[in-house]
Design an enzyme around this catalytic site. Structure first.
Site, PDB file in Angstrom:
ATOM      1  N   TYR A  49       0.841  -1.196   0.000  1.00  0.00           N
ATOM      2  CA  TYR A  49       0.000   0.000   0.000  1.00  0.00           C
ATOM      3  C   TYR A  49       0.879   1.250   0.000  1.00  0.00           C
ATOM      4  O   TYR A  49       0.560   2.228  -0.664  1.00  0.00           O
ATOM      5  CB  TYR A  49      -0.936  -0.007   1.218  1.00  0.00           C
ATOM      6  CG  TYR A  49      -1.916  -1.145   1.185  1.00  0.00           C
ATOM      7  CD1 TYR A  49      -3.050  -1.090   0.385  1.00  0.00           C
ATOM      8  CD2 TYR A  49      -1.712  -2.292   1.944  1.00  0.00           C
ATOM      9  CE1 TYR A  49      -3.954  -2.141   0.339  1.00  0.00           C
ATOM     10  CE2 TYR A  49      -2.609  -3.352   1.900  1.00  0.00           C
ATOM     11  CZ  TYR A  49      -3.728  -3.277   1.100  1.00  0.00           C
ATOM     12  OH  TYR A  49      -4.610  -4.311   1.045  1.00  0.00           O
ATOM     13  N   CYS A  61      -6.072  -5.556  -7.783  1.00  0.00           N
ATOM     14  CA  CYS A  61      -5.945  -5.218  -6.370  1.00  0.00           C
ATOM     15  C   CYS A  61      -5.439  -6.406  -5.559  1.00  0.00           C
ATOM     16  O   CYS A  61      -4.903  -6.221  -4.465  1.00  0.00           O
ATOM     17  CB  CYS A  61      -7.265  -4.685  -5.817  1.00  0.00           C
ATOM     18  SG  CYS A  61      -8.700  -5.711  -6.176  1.00  0.00           S
ATOM     19  N   HIS A  62      -5.552  -7.611  -6.095  1.00  0.00           N
ATOM     20  CA  HIS A  62      -5.022  -8.786  -5.392  1.00  0.00           C
ATOM     21  C   HIS A  62      -3.498  -8.750  -5.322  1.00  0.00           C
ATOM     22  O   HIS A  62      -2.903  -9.441  -4.502  1.00  0.00           O
ATOM     23  CB  HIS A  62      -5.500 -10.082  -6.065  1.00  0.00           C
ATOM     24  CG  HIS A  62      -5.063 -10.242  -7.486  1.00  0.00           C
ATOM     25  ND1 HIS A  62      -5.730  -9.640  -8.535  1.00  0.00           N
ATOM     26  CD2 HIS A  62      -4.024 -10.926  -8.037  1.00  0.00           C
ATOM     27  CE1 HIS A  62      -5.130  -9.957  -9.675  1.00  0.00           C
ATOM     28  NE2 HIS A  62      -4.087 -10.738  -9.402  1.00  0.00           N
ATOM     29  N   ASN A  94     -12.108  -0.996  -5.214  1.00  0.00           N
ATOM     30  CA  ASN A  94     -11.830  -1.195  -6.633  1.00  0.00           C
ATOM     31  C   ASN A  94     -12.986  -1.957  -7.267  1.00  0.00           C
ATOM     32  O   ASN A  94     -13.244  -3.104  -6.903  1.00  0.00           O
ATOM     33  CB  ASN A  94     -10.518  -1.986  -6.793  1.00  0.00           C
ATOM     34  CG  ASN A  94     -10.273  -2.439  -8.215  1.00  0.00           C
ATOM     35  OD1 ASN A  94     -10.761  -1.865  -9.170  1.00  0.00           O
ATOM     36  ND2 ASN A  94      -9.494  -3.501  -8.352  1.00  0.00           N
ATOM     37  N   GLU A 124      -0.502 -16.621 -10.560  1.00  0.00           N
ATOM     38  CA  GLU A 124       0.513 -15.751 -11.162  1.00  0.00           C
ATOM     39  C   GLU A 124       1.932 -16.104 -10.702  1.00  0.00           C
ATOM     40  O   GLU A 124       2.875 -15.374 -10.992  1.00  0.00           O
ATOM     41  CB  GLU A 124       0.194 -14.286 -10.840  1.00  0.00           C
ATOM     42  CG  GLU A 124      -1.119 -13.843 -11.449  1.00  0.00           C
ATOM     43  CD  GLU A 124      -1.436 -12.382 -11.190  1.00  0.00           C
ATOM     44  OE1 GLU A 124      -0.551 -11.636 -10.720  1.00  0.00           O
ATOM     45  OE2 GLU A 124      -2.584 -11.981 -11.462  1.00  0.00           O
TER      46      GLU A 124
END
Length: 166
Positions: A99, A130-131, A122, A157
Site C-alpha cells: 500500500y 488489487c489482489h 476497486n 501468477e
C-alpha cells in the site's frame, strides 16, 4: 443509467461482470459486500460485446494463457480512487506492491490508509489487480473476494509463498 451484467463461473467463484455503455465497469465477487461498488440499475445481457470479451479474457487468464487484459474500462469513483486504480493497472503480472508503494507512486506517500480504502473499493477486481497489493510485511491483507481468492490469484501468477497477515 442502466448497466448490463452477466455471470461467469470461475475458479474463485461466480463472478458478476458489469458493463456501462461500451466499457467494463465492474467485476464483482459471489459474496460481494453490499454497496462496496455502486452501479445503479442493472439488466442482464449475456450477449453484450464487452461482457463477452471479458468472459473470454478472464477465461484465458484462469487457464494460464493471459497475463494482461485488453479491455475498455469505466472506473467510477473519486479522483483519488481513480489514481489508485490506475496505479493498480501498472503492477506487472506475478509481482506485488505494498500500500505504501502505491501511495508513493501516486505522489501521496502519507496516504497509505486511504490507498487501502480505495483499493478495497476497486470495482474492477482481477482486471485492475488489487489482489497484487499486499501488506508492508509482505503478507496478505484484506480482499473483497476473500483471502482464499487472493491466495489463488497470486498462486496462479506464480506468487505461492505469501502468508496471511493475522
Amino acid at each position: 443509467m442502466s448497466s448490463a451484467y452477466t455471470f461467469m463461473p470461475s475458479p474463485v467463484g461466480c463472478l458478476t461482470l458489469v458493463a456501462r455503455n461500451e466499457r467494463l465497469a465492474a467485476v464483482l465477487w459471489e459474496e460481494e459486500r453490499e454497496n462496496r461498488v455502486r452501479l445503479g440499475e442493472l439488466h442482464r445481457d449475456d450477449q453484450h460485446p464487452v461482457l463477452r470479451e471479458t468472459v473470454h479474457q478472464l477465461g484465458e487468464y484462469f487457464a494460464g494463457s493471459r497475463r494482461c487484459f485488453e479491455l475498455p474500462l469505466d472506473f467510477a469513483g473519486t479522483e483519488f480512487q481513480r489514481q489508485v486504480w490506475a496505479a493498480l493497472l501498472t503492477i506487472p503480472f506475478g509481482q506485488t506492491r505494498s500500500y505504501s508503494d502505491i501511495a508513493r507512486q501516486i505522489g501521496n506517500p502519507s496516504a497509505v490508509r486511504a490507498v487501502g480504502a480505495a483499493n478495497g473499493r476497486n470495482p474492477i477486481s482481477i482486471i485492475a489487480p488489487c489482489h497484487r497489493v499486499i501488506g508492508a510485511s509482505g503478507g496478505l491483507t484484506g480482499f473483497a473476494g476473500g483471502l482464499p481468492a487472493k491466495q489463488y490469484l497470486l498462486a496462479l501468477e506464480g506468487r505461492q509463498s505469501l502468508a496471511l497477515d493475522v
